[in-house]
Design a protein around this motif. Structure first.
Motif, PDB file in Angstrom:
ATOM      1  N   SER A  23      16.624  14.344   3.364  1.00 17.97           N
ATOM      2  CA  SER A  23      15.589  13.785   2.490  1.00 17.97           C
ATOM      3  C   SER A  23      14.746  14.901   1.879  1.00 17.97           C
ATOM      4  O   SER A  23      14.094  14.700   0.853  1.00 17.97           O
TER       5      SER A  23
ATOM      6  N   TYR B 209      14.571  15.507  -1.790  1.00 18.74           N
ATOM      7  CA  TYR B 209      13.877  14.563  -2.687  1.00 18.74           C
ATOM      8  C   TYR B 209      12.408  14.385  -2.346  1.00 18.74           C
ATOM      9  O   TYR B 209      11.722  13.614  -2.996  1.00 18.74           O
TER      10      TYR B 209
ATOM     11  N   HIS C  87       8.526  16.284  -1.258  1.00 14.78           N
ATOM     12  CA  HIS C  87       7.745  17.517  -1.422  1.00 14.78           C
ATOM     13  C   HIS C  87       8.163  18.281  -2.676  1.00 14.78           C
ATOM     14  O   HIS C  87       7.906  19.453  -2.787  1.00 14.78           O
TER      15      HIS C  87
ATOM     16  N   CYS D 284       8.450  13.096  -8.243  1.00 10.05           N
ATOM     17  CA  CYS D 284       8.288  11.942  -7.384  1.00 10.05           C
ATOM     18  C   CYS D 284       9.658  11.286  -7.234  1.00 10.05           C
ATOM     19  O   CYS D 284      10.479  11.315  -8.148  1.00 10.05           O
ATOM     20  N   PHE D 285       9.922  10.720  -6.062  1.00 10.51           N
ATOM     21  CA  PHE D 285      11.210  10.066  -5.828  1.00 10.51           C
ATOM     22  C   PHE D 285      11.527   9.048  -6.918  1.00 10.51           C
ATOM     23  O   PHE D 285      12.661   8.909  -7.360  1.00 10.51           O
TER      24      PHE D 285
ATOM     25  N   MET E 171      22.986  13.316  -5.518  1.00 16.43           N
ATOM     26  CA  MET E 171      22.464  12.410  -4.508  1.00 16.43           C
ATOM     27  C   MET E 171      23.565  11.841  -3.619  1.00 16.43           C
ATOM     28  O   MET E 171      23.383  11.650  -2.424  1.00 16.43           O
TER      29      MET E 171
ATOM     30  N   TYR F 154       1.191  17.139  -1.577  1.00 17.23           N
ATOM     31  CA  TYR F 154       1.997  16.433  -0.559  1.00 17.23           C
ATOM     32  C   TYR F 154       1.267  15.268   0.104  1.00 17.23           C
ATOM     33  O   TYR F 154       1.797  14.677   1.039  1.00 17.23           O
TER      34      TYR F 154
ATOM     35  N   GLN G 272       0.829   9.487  -3.017  1.00 12.23           N
ATOM     36  CA  GLN G 272       0.586   9.298  -4.444  1.00 12.23           C
ATOM     37  C   GLN G 272       0.763   7.822  -4.802  1.00 12.23           C
ATOM     38  O   GLN G 272       1.517   7.112  -4.135  1.00 12.23           O
TER      39      GLN G 272
ATOM     40  N   SER H 287       4.723   6.022  -5.444  1.00 15.79           N
ATOM     41  CA  SER H 287       5.691   6.628  -4.532  1.00 15.79           C
ATOM     42  C   SER H 287       5.236   6.475  -3.080  1.00 15.79           C
ATOM     43  O   SER H 287       6.044   6.549  -2.166  1.00 15.79           O
TER      44      SER H 287
ATOM     45  N   TYR I 124       7.223   4.554  -0.577  1.00 19.02           N
ATOM     46  CA  TYR I 124       8.504   5.064  -0.076  1.00 19.02           C
ATOM     47  C   TYR I 124       8.400   6.416   0.609  1.00 19.02           C
ATOM     48  O   TYR I 124       9.395   6.955   1.040  1.00 19.02           O
TER      49      TYR I 124
ATOM     50  N   CYS J  96      13.246   7.068   5.934  1.00 24.08           N
ATOM     51  CA  CYS J  96      13.529   8.128   4.981  1.00 24.08           C
ATOM     52  C   CYS J  96      13.933   7.463   3.677  1.00 24.08           C
ATOM     53  O   CYS J  96      14.533   6.383   3.666  1.00 24.08           O
ATOM     54  N   PHE J  97      13.601   8.085   2.559  1.00 21.26           N
ATOM     55  CA  PHE J  97      13.950   7.520   1.247  1.00 21.26           C
ATOM     56  C   PHE J  97      15.444   7.205   1.163  1.00 21.26           C
ATOM     57  O   PHE J  97      15.847   6.196   0.596  1.00 21.26           O
ATOM     58  N   LEU J  98      16.273   8.034   1.795  1.00 21.45           N
ATOM     59  CA  LEU J  98      17.716   7.812   1.723  1.00 21.45           C
ATOM     60  C   LEU J  98      18.146   6.522   2.421  1.00 21.45           C
ATOM     61  O   LEU J  98      19.224   6.007   2.158  1.00 21.45           O
TER      62      LEU J  98
ATOM     63  N   VAL K 242      26.145   5.556  -6.107  1.00 21.67           N
ATOM     64  CA  VAL K 242      25.026   5.363  -5.194  1.00 21.67           C
ATOM     65  C   VAL K 242      24.116   4.270  -5.767  1.00 21.67           C
ATOM     66  O   VAL K 242      23.866   4.216  -6.965  1.00 21.67           O
TER      67      VAL K 242
ATOM     68  N   TYR L 161       5.045   2.014 -12.262  1.00 25.95           N
ATOM     69  CA  TYR L 161       4.986   3.477 -12.338  1.00 25.95           C
ATOM     70  C   TYR L 161       5.370   3.949 -13.740  1.00 25.95           C
ATOM     71  O   TYR L 161       4.687   4.778 -14.337  1.00 25.95           O
TER      72      TYR L 161
END
Lengths: 312, 312
Positions: free
Chosen positions: A83, A86, A88, A92-93, A127, B77, B80, B83, B86, B92-94, B117, B134
């Motif tokens: 992760s 994607y 830090h 933004c994700f 990804m 970090y 935000q 985002s 998530y 984890c985002f994944l 994906v 967003y």
């Protein structure tokens, strides 16, 4: 903090038992990220160490690539393997995502059309590579993620994990201690109950030394393990002497020394007998090669030698 | 740090000019997250304030919902807007992603089949809502994101932003100061050059008071702005007296007081004349209602009253 300990112990025991039963399987504990030192019992303020967790998160991926099972003991919200690509980041994700195939812009869908969300085609192939590796590690139970926040919690978990690994794995266990652990803390007995009030004048804080955990780790917790510690300095002249001092004091196998400003492309491997630099070439730096792609294979080789010594 | 200042000034000037030209458009500066206090010039160690940035990131979304343009000045970090749903989560985002329509498991594709994906169908409808909001904020230039790390950087950027807002917006500007700013710092002249060496015995650190920025903000930088500060305490008995002390000292409009352990469901609005609690009902707490969904509409009303006073 204390009431999470049985859960951590259970997870680690299950993980290590599973892998110790696999012929030739090696296991590495990777510690990663900074530790906090609470200054108040109801914590508002704390002392922190600078560390995003890049070294640990990146290294964990290369250990998995090399066939290791990995326990990733990390500071909460620090970078994690996979992760990290994607989080830090400047993006933004949500910047990787798009709706109904439109790149970079979301259209409000018409009422009869149900909206879909997709990965922006620009980012899709990168990804998928990351996702497949992440899923493989999870599905094959090769990655155990554990998190901590304070230095006290870190030491508690470290102790438990090392004892279990030491008992069940012997020389097949590696300890890759990349976390930036505070040298100082405020003992519970000396902590104030509530937020320190701001008042006129200066604030004086007195911090005590954190107990040195490397000595009991090497001597009692995992005496057959291959133990790698890190030394981060800003003054180049201190790097090798302080690394060797650490080896003398604690009796472990290897110190990886790094300087704050050059740590992305050069580190120094220090043993009792020698020290040598591991460095990326200018071309490799330009191409975005990660130095962990060089560090980890070298460690895998040294760990194999360490296991081999026992067999001879 | 200093060399980023012209870029920040340019971005803020462009953003404020754009919105000040729109009839009736209100703008809010939301500050969010903790600040660091470096202890060394080549920073390894720093003192930090506890703050993930939840209050600020959540509030920014509700301000955007209410039609405000938002400058989001946040700790690097920290959470935000958008985002946040998530990041910093247990997942984890994944974990939200999947390949070739398979939920929760990635299959290595056959060579002739190119892998795809996707967002896991389970999460898709929630993600589309977040993504559309967003994108709207970005496409309509309603959200300006700026980040900082140290308390020095925070104060520098705050000063510039407030001066520009004060000049161009008058009463249409709101200042929602949710960042957890350190009260103490180490002045540059007193900072050591290199990493503080750990040695036997205790470490004594002497920190000086951070200059109080609320007084010049209210008096000089944005004297017509609607200024909301926050007070975080752990001792309930101190909350209202300390909030009123702050209003007396700095002369701004509102303090939102909150206690470390209850801040997710109750806050106290403190003015010179009154104080009243804003609280979620047990049912609302159970349903996961965010208290910012109550705080922000109340502030929007108070800000309208503040703008109205000028017109009368």
């Amino acid at each position: 903090m204390w009431n999470q300990l049985p859960e951590v112990q259970a997870k680690v025991s299950e993980f290590i038992s599973r892998h110790s039963a696999v012929e030739g399987r090696r296991v590495v504990l990777v510690t990663s990220g900074g530790t906090t030192v609470p200054l108040e019992a109801n914590t508002v303020r704390f002392v922190d160490n600078f560390s995003a967790g890049t070294r640990g998160a990146t290294s964990a991926e290369y250990f998995l690539d090399a066939g290791y099972a990995v326990i990733f003991l990390h500071r909460q919200y620090s970078l994690q393997p996979y992760s990290r690509h994607y989080s830090h980041s400047k993006n933004c994700f949500l910047d990787y995502m798009t709706t109904n195939g439109q790149s970079g812009e979301a259209k409000l869908p018409s009422p009869e059309q149900s909206p879909k969300v997709h990965v922006d085609p620009e980012y899709e192939s990168a990804m998928i590579d990351v996702l497949l590796k992440y899923r493989k590690a999870k599905d094959q139970h090769l990655l155990l993620m554990l998190d901590y926040t304070t230095v006290q919690q870190y030491l508690l978990y470290l102790h438990q994990i090392c004892k279990i690994m030491g008992t069940l794995l012997g020389r097949r266990g590696m300890f890759y201690l990349a976390a930036a652990v505070s040298d100082f803390f405020v003992p519970k007995a000396r902590m104030v109950e509530h937020k320190i009030q701001s008042r006129e004048g200066a604030l004086t804080m007195v911090l005590e030394q954190v107990p040195k955990f490397l000595k009991p780790l090497v001597k009692d917790w995992a005496p057959s393990g291959y133990i790698v510690s890190f030394k981060l300095e800003t003054d180049p002249a201190l790097l090798v002497p302080k690394s060797q001092q650490s080896l003398d004091r604690y009796g472990h196998q290897l110190v990886i020394g790094n300087l704050l400003n050059t740590r992305k492309w050069t580190v120094t491997f220090v043993t009792r007998e020698s020290h040598n630099n591991v460095t990326l070439t200018p071309a490799e730096q330009r191409d975005g090669v990660e130095i962990e792609s060089v560090i980890i294979p070298e460690l895998v080789k040294r760990h194999a030698d360490w296991i081999g010594v026992e067999k001879r």
